[in-house]
Design an enzyme around this catalytic site. Structure first.
Site, PDB file in Angstrom:
ATOM      1  N   ASP A 135       0.810  -1.225   0.000  1.00 44.60           N
ATOM      2  CA  ASP A 135       0.000   0.000   0.000  1.00 44.60           C
ATOM      3  C   ASP A 135       0.849   1.282   0.000  1.00 44.60           C
ATOM      4  O   ASP A 135       1.646   1.494   0.906  1.00 44.60           O
ATOM      5  CB  ASP A 135      -0.861  -0.081   1.278  1.00 44.60           C
ATOM      6  N   HIS A 308      -3.584   3.975   6.912  1.00 38.30           N
ATOM      7  CA  HIS A 308      -2.528   3.404   6.076  1.00 38.30           C
ATOM      8  C   HIS A 308      -1.158   3.667   6.695  1.00 38.30           C
ATOM      9  O   HIS A 308      -0.919   4.736   7.252  1.00 38.30           O
ATOM     10  CB  HIS A 308      -2.575   4.027   4.674  1.00 38.30           C
TER      11      HIS A 308
HETATM   12 ZN    ZN Z   1      -8.360   0.998  -0.442  1.00 35.00          ZN
HETATM   13 ZN    ZN Z   2      -9.427   0.340   2.846  1.00 34.64          ZN
END
Ligand code: ZN
Ligand code: ZN
Length: 497
Positions: A135, A308
């Site tokens: 990510d 994130h």
């Molecule tokens: Zn996502």
């Molecule tokens: Zn997500």
């Protein structure tokens, strides 16, 4: 190819990961779905809205399962995010070991589940990982991502400090944030009103499955909240992006059936606008403050900054898995490049990192990896009303032109034999100029049209109306641009007699 699909794996229940299922699954021949329980429930809700429930077989995974799908062996590892049941996949093919992390962060003190499974991730690294996909959302943010626990404390401090009603707006899919809001409300003796269809749905699904811990009698209706002192009420709503149809916008416009703003209310918007939504959010904030609400704009509680991993987390993931090849994903191209640079900063070689565009293919063999020449066709499919992908570029461009400069319709009756205009000429303008007050311009347009029609090389036996329409469109378009510097869409309509 449909027959080759053994199943579709889902990592978590956010809309950017499950939203397209009703469109994609039927195209793939309704393959079986493999995912965790909460994600499964959210997908089923989505499929139900499209009358597709039950077409794909739903397999609910346990995070320690080992799946065999054709030649692939799939294992799961828990990650943190801001929704429970977020998992990454280890996928072994006969020759290659791929580790796919979805949206993730590491959180030692998450709000509603257990920390990420570091031991499993490290073990995968020990087995040898050929390719890691990770990510990139926060690849340009230094440090570590805040734990949900710290975010919860910040949120609680807000709830504690406010006297009047609190209206808390967030994404309905942010189950962790909803839990934190409920926790803060309970702790400070507030009842919770849930509003907005998707918020009501998510709270119900997550609560029924045990993913949301809400003490009995905490949730009350908007009606009964009116009998409580303002300091005892927290309203949980959708609409943190200023979405027009969402509950917060309806409250702001005074169109909500049971909730209206009163002076002393505090609105907490727990998300920063996704680019493109800034004006909509500002409009909602304007309406709210105009009615006397105090608006707190909480960037710190934002999805993007909180769900994130940041640079140090991202490096840790690479160090734990020690992949041979690395592919940064889930982020703008510049963020994927930033993520690639992070990987290089801890020793990965540039030639082993693949920053790809959608549709590009990388082939990994025991002898090496390379980007293939051929691409898989990709693009965006526009869903408009009931139509999916039936609105093409042309229609979209038309809409843009009309939205920008309006349109002018020219209606004329032309004699097939002589090629001359019979009777008068009608001009209709929509969104271009106000007809009254622009009589001069309209008259000149008519003159231009006549000029084009009169000077054409008319052949009675083979009149070329398409050519004439194009001529009118071009010349009137040019004329209007000279006069107004606008380019309305021009629609000549020729009725032949
Ligand atoms: Zn996502
Ligand atoms: Zn997500």
């Amino acid at each position: 190819r449909k027959r080759k699909i053994r199943g579709v794996l889902f990592t978590h229940g956010h809309l950017d990961h499950i939203g397209a299922t009703p469109y994609i699954l039927p195209k793939l021949g309704d393959p079986p779905i493999y995912t965790m329980r909460l994600t499964a429930a959210l997908i089923e809700k989505r499929l139900e809205e499209f009358n597709l429930k039950g077409r794909s077989r739903m397999h609910i995974l346990d995070k320690d399962d080992v799946l065999t799908l054709g030649a692939f062996t799939v294992r799961m590892f828990r990650l943190n995010h801001n929704i429970p049941d977020c998992i990454g996949f280890s996928i072994k093919t006969p020759t290659t070991h791929v580790v796919y992390t979805t949206d993730w962060k590491f959180d030692h003190t998450p709000v509603d589940e257990k920390p990420a499974e570091f031991h499993k991730i490290a073990k995968l690294g020990g087995e040898g990982v050929d390719l890691l996909l990770s990510d990139s959302t926060n690849a340009d943010e230094p440090g570590y991502t805040l734990s949900e626990k710290e975010l919860g404390e910040k949120l609680e401090a807000i709830v504690k400090s406010v006297q009047g009603r609190i209206i808390f707006a967030t994404f309905s899919s942010l189950v962790s944030r909803i839990q934190q809001a409920v926790n803060a409300a309970v702790k400070h003796d507030r009842k919770v009103v849930v509003t907005g269809r998707s918020m009501v749905d998510t709270v119900e699904i997550a609560h029924n499955l045990g993913y949301l811990n809400i003490p009995k009698k905490t949730v009350i209706t908007a009606e009964s909240s009116k009998r409580l002192p303002d300091s005892k009420v927290l309203i949980l709503t959708t609409g943190s992006q200023g979405e027009e149809a969402a509950a917060l916008a309806r409250i702001a416009r005074q169109e909500h059936k049971s909730i209206s703003i009163k002076p002393g209310d505090t609105v907490v918007i727990s998300a920063s606008p996704i680019p493109g939504n800034e004006r909509a959010v500002a409009a909602v904030m304007n309406d709210l403050t105009r009615q006397g609400a105090h608006v707190l704009y909480q960037k710190i509680l934002d999805v993007h900054s909180s769900g994130h991993g940041r640079q140090e987390d991202l490096k840790l993931m690479i160090s734990l898995t020690r992949p041979k090849y690395f592919m940064p994903i889930h982020g703008e191209h510049y963020l994927c490049v930033a993520h690639a640079e992070l990987a290089m900063s801890i020793g990965m070689k540039k030639e082993n990192i693949f920053v790809m565009d959608n549709g590009s293919v990388v082939e990994i063999k025991p002898t090496g990896a390379r980007v293939m020449q051929d691409k898989i066709p990709t693009g965006q499919i526009f869903v408009d009303g009931l139509g999916v992908g039936d609105i093409g570029e042309v229609v979209l461009r038309d809409r843009q032109v009309m939205a920008k400069d309006g349109m002018v319709v020219i209606i004329m009756t032309v004699d097939r034999r002589t090629g001359k205009i019979v009777n008068s000429l009608d001009i209709i303008s929509r969104g271009f100029v106000y007809m009254k007050g622009s009589e001069d311009l309209i008259r000149e347009v008519k003159h231009e049209v006549r000029k084009v029609v009169e000077t054409q090389n008319h052949k009675p036996h083979e009149p070329n109306w398409a050519y004439l329409r194009n001529q009118i469109r071009d010349q009137v378009g040019e004329f209007l641009f000279q006069r107004t510097e606008r380019r309305p869409m021009i629609l000549p309509v020729i009725i032949e007699v």
